[in-house]
Design a protein around this motif. Structure first.
Motif, PDB file in Angstrom:
ATOM      1  N   UNK A 179      -4.346   5.862  -1.490  1.00  0.00           N
ATOM      2  CA  UNK A 179      -4.185   4.789  -0.960  1.00  0.00           C
ATOM      3  C   UNK A 179      -2.924   4.057  -1.894  1.00  0.00           C
ATOM      4  N   UNK A 180      -2.016   3.941  -1.220  1.00  0.00           N
ATOM      5  CA  UNK A 180      -0.674   3.185  -1.991  1.00  0.00           C
ATOM      6  C   UNK A 180      -0.711   2.072  -1.411  1.00  0.00           C
ATOM      7  N   UNK A 181      -0.848   1.030  -2.492  1.00  0.00           N
ATOM      8  CA  UNK A 181      -1.082  -0.385  -2.089  1.00  0.00           C
ATOM      9  C   UNK A 181       0.291  -0.884  -2.833  1.00  0.00           C
ATOM     10  N   UNK A 182       1.161  -1.838  -2.206  1.00  0.00           N
ATOM     11  CA  UNK A 182       2.147  -2.308  -2.469  1.00  0.00           C
ATOM     12  C   UNK A 182       2.351  -3.827  -2.180  1.00  0.00           C
ATOM     13  N   UNK A 183       2.782  -4.669  -3.082  1.00  0.00           N
ATOM     14  CA  UNK A 183       2.737  -6.086  -3.151  1.00  0.00           C
ATOM     15  C   UNK A 183       4.109  -6.499  -3.379  1.00  0.00           C
ATOM     16  N   UNK A 184       4.563  -7.567  -2.733  1.00  0.00           N
ATOM     17  CA  UNK A 184       5.887  -7.856  -2.740  1.00  0.00           C
ATOM     18  C   UNK A 184       6.173  -9.311  -2.772  1.00  0.00           C
ATOM     19  N   UNK A 185       7.034 -10.159  -3.519  1.00  0.00           N
ATOM     20  CA  UNK A 185       7.426 -11.171  -3.535  1.00  0.00           C
ATOM     21  C   UNK A 185       9.029 -11.445  -2.880  1.00  0.00           C
ATOM     22  N   UNK A 186       9.160 -11.979  -1.792  1.00  0.00           N
ATOM     23  CA  UNK A 186      10.259 -12.177  -1.059  1.00  0.00           C
ATOM     24  C   UNK A 186      11.018 -10.847  -0.709  1.00  0.00           C
ATOM     25  N   UNK A 187      10.085  -9.775  -0.596  1.00  0.00           N
ATOM     26  CA  UNK A 187      10.549  -8.491  -0.143  1.00  0.00           C
ATOM     27  C   UNK A 187      11.221  -7.772  -1.270  1.00  0.00           C
ATOM     28  N   UNK A 188      11.520  -8.482  -2.394  1.00  0.00           N
ATOM     29  CA  UNK A 188      12.566  -7.818  -3.263  1.00  0.00           C
ATOM     30  C   UNK A 188      11.690  -7.203  -4.559  1.00  0.00           C
ATOM     31  N   UNK A 189      11.091  -8.141  -5.095  1.00  0.00           N
ATOM     32  CA  UNK A 189      10.127  -8.080  -6.430  1.00  0.00           C
ATOM     33  C   UNK A 189       8.896  -7.491  -5.963  1.00  0.00           C
ATOM     34  N   UNK A 190       8.858  -6.016  -6.049  1.00  0.00           N
ATOM     35  CA  UNK A 190       7.522  -5.339  -5.523  1.00  0.00           C
ATOM     36  C   UNK A 190       7.024  -4.505  -6.627  1.00  0.00           C
ATOM     37  N   UNK A 191       5.540  -4.197  -6.531  1.00  0.00           N
ATOM     38  CA  UNK A 191       4.822  -3.384  -7.299  1.00  0.00           C
ATOM     39  C   UNK A 191       4.081  -2.669  -6.675  1.00  0.00           C
ATOM     40  N   UNK A 192       3.764  -1.340  -7.000  1.00  0.00           N
ATOM     41  CA  UNK A 192       3.126  -0.243  -6.150  1.00  0.00           C
ATOM     42  C   UNK A 192       1.997   0.269  -7.083  1.00  0.00           C
ATOM     43  N   UNK A 193       0.708   0.012  -6.521  1.00  0.00           N
ATOM     44  CA  UNK A 193      -0.485   0.941  -7.259  1.00  0.00           C
ATOM     45  C   UNK A 193      -1.045   1.939  -6.318  1.00  0.00           C
ATOM     46  N   UNK A 194      -1.579   3.052  -7.031  1.00  0.00           N
ATOM     47  CA  UNK A 194      -2.037   4.015  -6.025  1.00  0.00           C
ATOM     48  C   UNK A 194      -3.501   4.183  -6.400  1.00  0.00           C
ATOM     49  N   UNK A 195      -4.518   4.014  -5.351  1.00  0.00           N
ATOM     50  CA  UNK A 195      -5.887   3.678  -5.432  1.00  0.00           C
ATOM     51  C   UNK A 195      -6.530   5.277  -4.837  1.00  0.00           C
ATOM     52  N   UNK A 196      -7.789   5.832  -5.707  1.00  0.00           N
ATOM     53  CA  UNK A 196      -8.274   6.907  -5.243  1.00  0.00           C
ATOM     54  C   UNK A 196      -9.438   6.410  -4.248  1.00  0.00           C
ATOM     55  N   UNK A 197      -9.779   7.522  -3.473  1.00  0.00           N
ATOM     56  CA  UNK A 197     -10.889   7.334  -2.512  1.00  0.00           C
ATOM     57  C   UNK A 197     -12.084   7.819  -3.311  1.00  0.00           C
TER      58      UNK A 197
END
Length: 112
Positions: free
Chosen positions: A93-111
């Motif tokens: 599961x690729x989780x992506x969080x963004x501030x103002x759609x510009x500054x983003x951070x992505x994490x990969x979670x495992x089932x």
């Protein structure tokens, strides 16, 4: 006869794409090693930590179907909420969080 074959093939392809959808529901190991449970809550999916320092805290709420979801995700360490997306692909599961759609951070979670 040719028309029936084409219709049957189209029905098969449409049906197989429905099976390709991967559910977001379940238990996931986060990038920090905690376990998060994603469960249906109303018409959305709630993300709640099950283990770790913030166990029991709801950290997100997402809507969507198939393998693509969007909503909000909260960093439990600083209690800040971000616009988020989640994409399921197999056991990841690729989780992506963004501030103002510009500054983003992505994490990969495992089932789990």
């Amino acid at each position: 006869m040719k028309r029936m074959t084409i219709l049957a093939a189209a029905a098969f392809l449409m049906g197989s794409s429905a099976f390709a959808a991967e559910a977001i529901e379940g238990n996931w190991k986060t990038a920090s090693g905690e376990t998060a449970a994603i469960t249906q809550c109303g018409s959305a999916y709630c993300v709640t930590l099950k283990t770790g320092k913030h166990a029991g805290k709801q950290i997100g709420k997402m809507s969507g179907k198939g393998n693509s979801y969007s909503g909000e995700i909260t960093d439990p360490a600083n209690d800040k909420t971000y616009a988020g997306t989640g994409t399921v692909s197999g056991g990841s599961l690729s989780m992506k969080g963004c501030v103002l759609k510009v500054l983003c951070k992505t994490q990969t979670w495992s089932r789990l």
